[in-house]
Design an enzyme around this catalytic site. Sequence first.
Site, short mmCIF file in Angstrom:
data_model
loop_
_atom_site.label_atom_id
_atom_site.label_comp_id
_atom_site.label_asym_id
_atom_site.label_seq_id
_atom_site.Cartn_x
_atom_site.Cartn_y
_atom_site.Cartn_z
N GLY A 46 36.12 38.63 35.44
CA GLY A 46 34.61 38.54 35.76
C GLY A 46 34.55 36.85 36.31
N ASP A 101 33.21 33.69 33.84
CA ASP A 101 31.69 33.68 34.28
C ASP A 101 30.42 33.92 33.54
OD1 ASP A 101 32.75 36.19 32.13
OD2 ASP A 101 32.56 37.83 33.88
N ASP A 104 28.53 34.48 26.21
CA ASP A 104 27.24 35.98 25.59
C ASP A 104 27.63 35.13 24.03
OD1 ASP A 104 25.41 37.15 24.04
OD2 ASP A 104 26.56 38.71 24.69
N LYS A 132 24.75 32.79 28.25
CA LYS A 132 22.95 33.59 27.47
C LYS A 132 23.11 32.82 26.14
CE LYS A 132 24.61 38.52 28.41
NZ LYS A 132 24.65 39.41 28.33
N PHE A 153 21.84 41.88 30.06
CA PHE A 153 23.20 42.61 30.46
C PHE A 153 22.99 42.34 31.68
CE2 PHE A 153 27.09 44.91 31.65
CZ PHE A 153 28.08 44.35 30.62
N ASP A 160 30.93 43.01 35.57
CA ASP A 160 30.92 45.04 35.70
C ASP A 160 30.29 45.51 34.30
OD1 ASP A 160 32.41 44.01 33.95
OD2 ASP A 160 33.42 45.74 33.88
N ARG A 166 31.47 44.76 40.28
CA ARG A 166 31.81 43.60 40.38
C ARG A 166 31.77 42.77 41.94
NH1 ARG A 166 34.60 42.00 36.27
NH2 ARG A 166 35.86 43.51 34.65
#
Length: 178
Positions: A46, A101, A104, A132, A153, A160, A166
């Site tokens: 990512g 990237d 979370d 996040k 998301f 992706d 992507r």
Amino acid sequence: MKTKSNKDLYIYLSKERIDTRVKEIALQLSNEFSNECPVIIGVLNGGFMFLSDLVRLFDFDCEIDFVKANSYVGKESSGKVKLHKDVSIDINNRRVILVEDIIDSGLTIEFLYKHILSFNPKDITIVTLLLKKNIHELNFDIDFIGFETGSDFVVGYGLDLNHKYRNLDSLYGLKEKN
Ligand code: IMP
Ligand code: MG
């Protein structure tokens, strides 16, 4: 690629907003790392687009390497991180900038931080495009954050859903399917 209108996606952060923020972060890093030659470690897959935009704006020399780690299956974290590709540059006593990237739960970055620390770098600076709000407590700092986001998301700009999206140049949310 720019998305033409897509029934599954809505714009989350435009290319222009991302570009502006990437420039700001590159400038801050350039102030901190001028006259040094840190090792930039990108987290695949990512982080590839963020990393390639960021490093082109640096005004300092650097070396670039990648690690590959996975915890996600579709839209859910599996709860376990696997390392699929390790560091290949000797980072002992080097300054390292780890480029992610998105963070979370924090599971992946925690795993990678500990792993990279085991090679005894001089220090580790963590840069993430997105953070996040689900993150659990970490015993190290996330030094540079592009944007703080909710728990939605997102895809595009390297990120992706099952390997798709992507190559989009902006970030998108997924519309709920009825
Ligand atoms: P964590 O381990 O829960 O912090 O998840 C981090 C990793 O999960 C990231 O490096 C991404 O690969 C993936 N991930 C988490 N949220 C998203 C998302 O919204 N879109 C795409 N990938 C995500
Ligand atoms: Mg990732």
